[in-house]
Each structure stands twice: as structure tokens, then as C-alpha cells.
Design an enzyme around this catalytic site. Structure first.
Site, PDB file in Angstrom:
ATOM      1  N   ARG A   1     -22.436  14.034  34.034  1.00 22.31           N
ATOM      2  CA  ARG A   1     -23.804  13.905  33.508  1.00 22.31           C
ATOM      3  C   ARG A   1     -24.068  15.048  32.539  1.00 22.31           C
ATOM      4  NH1 ARG A   1     -27.733  10.821  34.764  1.00 22.31           N
ATOM      5  NH2 ARG A   1     -26.251   9.782  36.104  1.00 22.31           N
TER       6      ARG A   1
ATOM      7  N   TYR B   1     -22.432  32.841  34.502  1.00 25.78           N
ATOM      8  CA  TYR B   1     -23.312  32.817  33.325  1.00 25.78           C
ATOM      9  C   TYR B   1     -22.462  32.989  32.077  1.00 25.78           C
ATOM     10  CZ  TYR B   1     -28.178  32.430  34.520  1.00 25.78           C
ATOM     11  OH  TYR B   1     -29.397  31.923  34.868  1.00 25.78           O
TER      12      TYR B   1
ATOM     13  N   ASP C   1     -28.450   8.430  17.904  1.00 25.89           N
ATOM     14  CA  ASP C   1     -28.320   8.757  19.331  1.00 25.89           C
ATOM     15  C   ASP C   1     -27.454   7.660  19.942  1.00 25.89           C
ATOM     16  OD1 ASP C   1     -28.554   9.005  22.058  1.00 25.89           O
ATOM     17  OD2 ASP C   1     -30.708   9.383  22.054  1.00 25.89           O
TER      18      ASP C   1
ATOM     19  N   LYS D   1     -22.240   7.837  30.274  1.00 23.09           N
ATOM     20  CA  LYS D   1     -22.450   6.379  30.295  1.00 23.09           C
ATOM     21  C   LYS D   1     -21.123   5.686  29.974  1.00 23.09           C
ATOM     22  CE  LYS D   1     -27.390   6.750  29.251  1.00 23.09           C
ATOM     23  NZ  LYS D   1     -27.825   7.948  28.551  1.00 23.09           N
TER      24      LYS D   1
ATOM     25  N   THR E   1     -25.148  11.233  25.331  1.00 27.07           N
ATOM     26  CA  THR E   1     -24.865  11.690  26.687  1.00 27.07           C
ATOM     27  C   THR E   1     -23.365  11.555  26.876  1.00 27.07           C
ATOM     28  OG1 THR E   1     -25.226   9.466  27.529  1.00 27.07           O
ATOM     29  CG2 THR E   1     -27.088  10.992  27.673  1.00 27.07           C
TER      30      THR E   1
HETATM   31  N1  DSN Z   1     -32.255   6.687  31.231  1.00 27.33           N
HETATM   32  C1  DSN Z   1     -31.168   6.265  30.381  1.00 27.33           C
HETATM   33  C2  DSN Z   1     -30.905   4.806  30.487  1.00 27.33           C
HETATM   34  O1  DSN Z   1     -30.892   4.301  31.580  1.00 27.33           O
HETATM   35  O2  DSN Z   1     -30.707   4.144  29.475  1.00 27.33           O
HETATM   36  C3  DSN Z   1     -31.335   6.673  28.981  1.00 27.33           C
HETATM   37  O3  DSN Z   1     -31.324   8.055  28.906  1.00 27.33           O
END
Ligand code: DSN
Length: 449
Positions: free
Chosen positions: A267, A86, A232, A261, A258
Site C-alpha cells: 500500500r 527514520y 493519475d 492495485k 498507487t
Molecule cells: N479508494 C480507491 C479505490 O477504491 O478506487 C481509490 O484511491
């Protein structure tokens, strides 16, 4: 209580006789093999799941635009001792003892993120992109304030204002849309709407938009209507970090993303800004505002991924992602598929299936392609007459294929498989034939182990 001894004497899942599950890809690194062996001795059912997923990823082509394959260093840091801790709070200001190594990990992640995106502040604790957006909204808005964004049906994201999401529940959402003819952002129209609805936040950055975003123009619109600009960049983060897509800085007041990607990390989510006052608020809105203990194993892996993205080789990778997307787009157009907006500038494309076959739905295509070992997702196209569970489109992306080492010349082969499966309307024998060809092809491009 199960002791280590008892765990090791549990029945192995496999028929290999070693404790490792059957169907384990031969290309796995030794740490992964040992992990499967260990899990297999204690929990054969889950070991079979892990091995099955490793084999699925190894033997199929991943065209989901938001997915990627992480490096072994990122993968194994996620399964490390950091998960046991934690560490609520921030480096140097934790609510628990024993956080010295965690402070180091988080400081490294924050510093590398700032270097990567050329900004002054990073919060690396959001558990995912939607959580980053929750905290960013809480920092920029009061409940009931107006956000102007692109709806999900036109390529936006659910956390940008969908009625059933926190964003649509707690905030007033006004929409801009794509130009119905070009299917691209219409900045003049966005400006007109912005001046009319006077949003507190103007939101850009999308989940299914294949064109370059003009962040400078968005900032000019935000300034004109007295809004803050939020970008974003979840999908294009890796491209922005390497200059393959223009950076949201210095234009955006707040950037969310995020990390898994095009950025090819674990993640997770992240929030960036150059505004010192906003930075303080963002930290408070992440913790204690919307999250408890940070996922320190993920933060350590984020630091590793950001370190990888700072290397010159990551720019080469990102450039190849875009070149591959362009090549795949051209190969599909040559086979009479219409692409929304006519093409792509980034890592993804949205295919309008109706031009190939008026009856073809995204849901059918997704199912049939999976049979053939090609993984992608159905996606609504702008003004799609079909519901989201069906759709008239497919979203395809090249980040994961590029990580495996596929190049432009391979994109015609991929397009040919896509076309054969859709042309045969998912007929079993043709799918099985393509499946074997895809499996043999994948064996030439092992995942990064
Ligand atoms: N779910 C994601 C995507 O596939 O674009 C976006 O957060």
C-alpha cells in the site's frame, strides 16, 4: 516493561495449543504461521484479528477493483527491520545517520520504477495515492490555480477536486464529464471546456472508468490551452507498466499512482516525470513539503514489487486480468445486467443494477454479496439519482481474482453467484448456500503464500 520471556509465557490466543490463533488458514507460509504464533503469545486479541483477516481473504472472492494480494516477499519485507528507521531526506542526503541500507533500498525502488514506466524520475516516498496527488498539486500549482478534472461522481477520485478534500479546498476546480449517451470520455467536449477555463493542470486517470484513456489526445488538449497534463494512473498502473494499457509517457508531464492495485505492491504511492525541473520540485513537495519520514519498510517492499512487475510473468498476469474482466462483463451482460459504457477495456466494470431490479441499490448488493463471501463495493454510476451511501451501481474488478489463478472460464461461475445473491435479494438461505460454494471454490485457489 515486558521482556521476551514474559511475552512467550503470555496466554496463547488459540485452542490449537501451539500459541497460534484458531482459524488460521492451513495454506499460510511458515513465516506467517510463526508470526501469528509470536503475536499470539504477546497479544492474543490482535493475533485473532490477523488470523481472522487472513482467513477472510483466503475464503472469500475479492472483487474490489483497487485491491490485490501481494507476494510473500512483498508481505514479509513490510514486516521487517526497515520499519525502525527514520530516513528523512533522499538517498545520499538524509537528516539521520545509519541510512546506508535505506539508500540502497530507495535507489533500487526508484531505478526499477523508472525502468518499469520508461521515465527519467521517480519519487517512491508518498505514503499513498492521495499523498502523491498532494505533492504533485503543490509542484504544479499555486493555491487558487485552476485544475480541470472529472468529478468523483463520474468516476474520478476525491483527491482530484472534491470540495471537502485538500484539492477542492485549496484549488479552483473546473469539471469535465462523461458523454451522457456513451458514458465515455468526450475529448471534443473536454477540449471545449479546457479552452474556456484555461486550467493550469488538466487531470486524467480515474477510479471507476472502464475504458482506455487516450493520453496523447489529453496532451494535445493540454498543449492547446497551455496546461500541464497530470495523469493519475493509480488503477491502471500495472496495465500501463506491461503495455496492456497505453503508457501515460511521453504525454503526461507528471504521473501519480498507487502501488497496491493492479501493480500488486505494498500500500503506497509514487510520482513519476520526465521533466528535470519538475522532478526537483516534486522531491521538495514530498519532503519536506507534505511528508516527514518515509516508510522505508514499504519502500523496500515497493522495490520488490517493481522487480516482480518487470518479469515477463507479470505481463502474462496483466493480460489475464483484462481477459478476465472482459469475460466477467460478458457473463453479466448475458444475465441482463447493464454495464456503464457497455463494457470494459481494463480491469474493472461498473454495473448498473437498476436494469436487473429497479429497487436494487449498490449498498444492498454490497451487503448481500458479503454475506455470500463475495467482496465488492457500491459505486455511483454516471448521473446516479441515488446518494453516494446508497448508489445504483457496483464496481467489480479482476486483479485479485487473477492473482489467485482464476481464469476466463471461472468468470461465468462468479457471475452466476452474483446473480443468485442479487436475484434472491440477499435472502439468508441462498446467501448461505452460495457462501459454502464460494468457500469450497476458494480452497482450490490459495492466496500467494
Ligand atoms: N479508494 C480507491 C479505490 O477504491 O478506487 C481509490 O484511491
Amino acid at each position: 516493561m515486558v521482556t521476551i520471556g514474559e511475552m512467550s509465557s503470555a496466554a496463547p490466543v488459540s485452542t490449537t495449543g501451539s500459541g497460534a490463533p484458531a482459524r488460521v488458514p492451513t495454506t499460510l507460509d511458515s513465516i506467517s504461521l510463526e508470526m501469528l504464533e509470536l503475536v499470539g503469545r504477546q497479544d492474543p486479541e490482535i493475533a485473532a484479528v490477523l488470523a481472522g483477516e487472513a482467513e477472510r481473504q483466503e475464503s472469500t472472492l475479492e472483487l474490489i477493483a483497487s485491491e490485490n494480494h501481494v507476494s510473500p516477499a512483498v508481505m514479509h519485507a513490510m514486516g521487517s527491520w526497515m520499519t525502525n528507521k527514520y530516513a528523512e531526506g533522499y538517498p545520499g542526503k538524509r537528516y539521520y545517520g545509519g541510512c546506508a541500507w535505506h539508500d540502497q533500498a530507495e535507489n533500487l525502488a526508484r531505478d526499477r520504477a523508472k525502468q518499469l514506466f520508461g521515465c527519467g524520475f521517480a519519487n517512491v516516498q508518498p505514503h499513498c495515492g492521495a499523498n502523491a496527488n498532494i505533492a504533485a498539486f503543490m509542484a504544479l500549482l499555486n493555491p487558487g490555480d485552476t485544475v480541470l478534472s472529472l468529478p468523483i461522481k463520474s468516476g474520478g477520485h476525491l483527491s482530484h477536486g472534491l470540495k471537502v478534500n485538500f484539492s477542492g479546498i485549496f484549488y479552483k476546480i473546473a469539471e469535465y464529464n462523461l458523454d451522457p449517451n456513451t458514458e465515455m470520455l468526450d475529448y471534443d467536449a473536454i477540449e471545449r471546456i479546457a479552452l474556456e477555463v484555461k486550467p493550469k493542470v488538466l487531470l486524467c486517470g480515474y477510479s471507476a472508468y472502464s475504458r482506455t484513456i487516450d493520453f496523447a489526445r489529453f496532451r494535445a488538449i493540454a498543449d492547446k490551452c497551455g496546461a500541464r497534463l497530470m495523469a493519475d494512473i493509480a488503477h491502471i498502473a500495472g496495465l500501463c507498466a506491461t503495455g496492456v494499457h497505453p503508457s501515460p509517457f511521453p504525454h503526461a508531464h507528471v504521473v501519480t499512482t498507487t502501488t497496491h492495485k493492479t501493480l500488486r505492491g505494498p500500500r503506497g504511492g509514487m510520482i513519476l516525470t520526465n521533466d528535470a525541473e519538475l522532478a526537483t520540485l516534486i522531491d521538495r513537495r514530498v519532503f519536506p513539503g507534505s511528508q516527514g519520514g518515509p516508510l522505508m519498510h514499504i519502500i523496500a517492499a515497493k522495490a520488490i514489487a517493481f522487480g516482480e512487475a518487470l518479469r515477463p510473468s507479470f505481463k502474462v498476469y496483466s493480460e489475464q486480468v483484462v481477459r478476465n474482466a472482459r469475460a466477467l462483463a460478458e457473463a453479466l451482460v448475458a444475465r441482463k445486467y447493464r454495464l456503464c459504457s457497455g463494457g470494459t477495456d481494463n480491469h474493472l466494470m461498473l454495473v448498473d443494477l437498476r436494469t436487473r431490479d429497479a429497487e436494487l441499490t449498490g449498498a444492498d448488493a454490497e451487503k448481500w454479496l458479503e454475506r455470500a463471501g463475495i467482496i465488492c463495493n457500491k459505486n455511483g454510476i454516471p448521473n446516479d439519482p441515488r446518494p453516494p451511501v446508497q448508489t445504483s451501481g457496483l464496481r467489480l474488478g479482476t486483479p485479485a481474482l487473477t492473482t489467485r489463478g482464476l481464469g476466463e472460464k471461472d468468470m461465468d461461475t462468479v457471475a452466476q453467484w452474483l446473480d443468485r445473491v442479487m436475484g434472491a435479494r440477499g435472502e439468508e438461505a441462498e446467501c448461505a448456500k452460495v457462501r459454502e460454494e464460494v468457500r469450497a471454490f476458494c480452497a482450490r485457489f490459495p492466496l500467494p503464500h
